[in-house]
Design a protein around this motif. Sequence first.
Motif, short mmCIF file in Angstrom:
data_model
loop_
_atom_site.label_atom_id
_atom_site.label_comp_id
_atom_site.label_asym_id
_atom_site.label_seq_id
_atom_site.Cartn_x
_atom_site.Cartn_y
_atom_site.Cartn_z
N GLY A 148 70.01 80.09 50.63
CA GLY A 148 71.47 80.14 50.55
C GLY A 148 72.06 81.37 51.19
O GLY A 148 73.27 81.55 51.21
N LYS A 149 71.21 82.25 51.72
CA LYS A 149 71.66 83.46 52.41
C LYS A 149 70.95 83.56 53.76
O LYS A 149 69.95 82.89 53.99
CB LYS A 149 71.37 84.70 51.56
CG LYS A 149 72.16 84.70 50.26
CD LYS A 149 71.95 85.98 49.50
CE LYS A 149 72.83 86.02 48.27
NZ LYS A 149 74.14 86.57 48.53
N TYR A 150 71.46 84.43 54.64
CA TYR A 150 70.88 84.57 55.97
C TYR A 150 71.12 85.97 56.52
O TYR A 150 71.98 86.70 56.05
CB TYR A 150 71.47 83.53 56.92
CG TYR A 150 72.90 83.81 57.30
CD1 TYR A 150 73.20 84.41 58.52
CD2 TYR A 150 73.95 83.52 56.43
CE1 TYR A 150 74.52 84.70 58.86
CE2 TYR A 150 75.26 83.80 56.78
CZ TYR A 150 75.54 84.40 57.99
OH TYR A 150 76.84 84.69 58.33
N SER A 151 70.35 86.32 57.54
CA SER A 151 70.51 87.57 58.26
C SER A 151 70.26 87.27 59.73
O SER A 151 69.15 86.91 60.11
CB SER A 151 69.52 88.61 57.77
OG SER A 151 69.58 89.75 58.60
N SER A 152 71.29 87.40 60.55
CA SER A 152 71.20 87.00 61.96
C SER A 152 70.87 88.15 62.91
O SER A 152 70.78 87.94 64.10
CB SER A 152 72.50 86.32 62.39
OG SER A 152 73.59 87.21 62.23
N LYS B 255 73.80 87.80 54.25
CA LYS B 255 75.13 87.21 54.05
C LYS B 255 74.97 85.85 53.37
O LYS B 255 73.94 85.20 53.50
CB LYS B 255 75.83 87.03 55.40
CG LYS B 255 76.08 88.35 56.10
CD LYS B 255 76.77 88.13 57.43
CE LYS B 255 77.02 89.46 58.13
NZ LYS B 255 77.66 89.28 59.43
N THR B 256 76.01 85.44 52.65
CA THR B 256 76.01 84.16 51.95
C THR B 256 76.44 83.05 52.90
O THR B 256 77.43 83.19 53.61
CB THR B 256 76.97 84.21 50.75
OG1 THR B 256 76.51 85.26 49.86
CG2 THR B 256 77.00 82.90 50.00
N SER C 150 66.09 82.86 56.34
CA SER C 150 66.80 82.19 57.43
C SER C 150 67.61 83.17 58.26
O SER C 150 68.17 84.14 57.75
CB SER C 150 67.74 81.12 56.87
OG SER C 150 67.00 80.05 56.34
N ALA C 151 67.68 82.89 59.55
CA ALA C 151 68.48 83.68 60.47
C ALA C 151 69.88 83.09 60.64
O ALA C 151 70.75 83.73 61.21
CB ALA C 151 67.79 83.77 61.83
N SER C 152 70.09 81.88 60.14
CA SER C 152 71.40 81.23 60.23
C SER C 152 71.50 80.14 59.17
O SER C 152 70.50 79.78 58.55
CB SER C 152 71.60 80.62 61.62
OG SER C 152 70.64 79.61 61.86
#
Length: 92
Positions: A41-45, A53-54, A65-67
């Motif tokens: 449910g969160k990601y870091s791109s 980020k949520t 996840s990256a997105s």
Amino acid sequence: MCLLFRFTDSLPCLGPSPPCSPKGTFADDAGADACMSCAPGKYSSVLGSKECKTCPAGTFSKAQSASCISCRAGYFSPAGSPVCSPWCVALC
């Protein structure tokens, strides 16, 4: 321990090292000796993130996840969700 940079599990810390890698990971403390995966449910791109980020409503992500991924037609998710549910289940 690297005092200015962070490193990944696959790279030893020999002086300055690359920021948290891969995308989908973060380290919230300067000098952290390991990076953590973003929760579902969160990601870091970006590399070297200090936080994840949520994912917004209508999207989801799995761990590290990256997105975020858009829900398919007829499905919905609230912000920060790890899955999408059929529209009626979410709103009926």
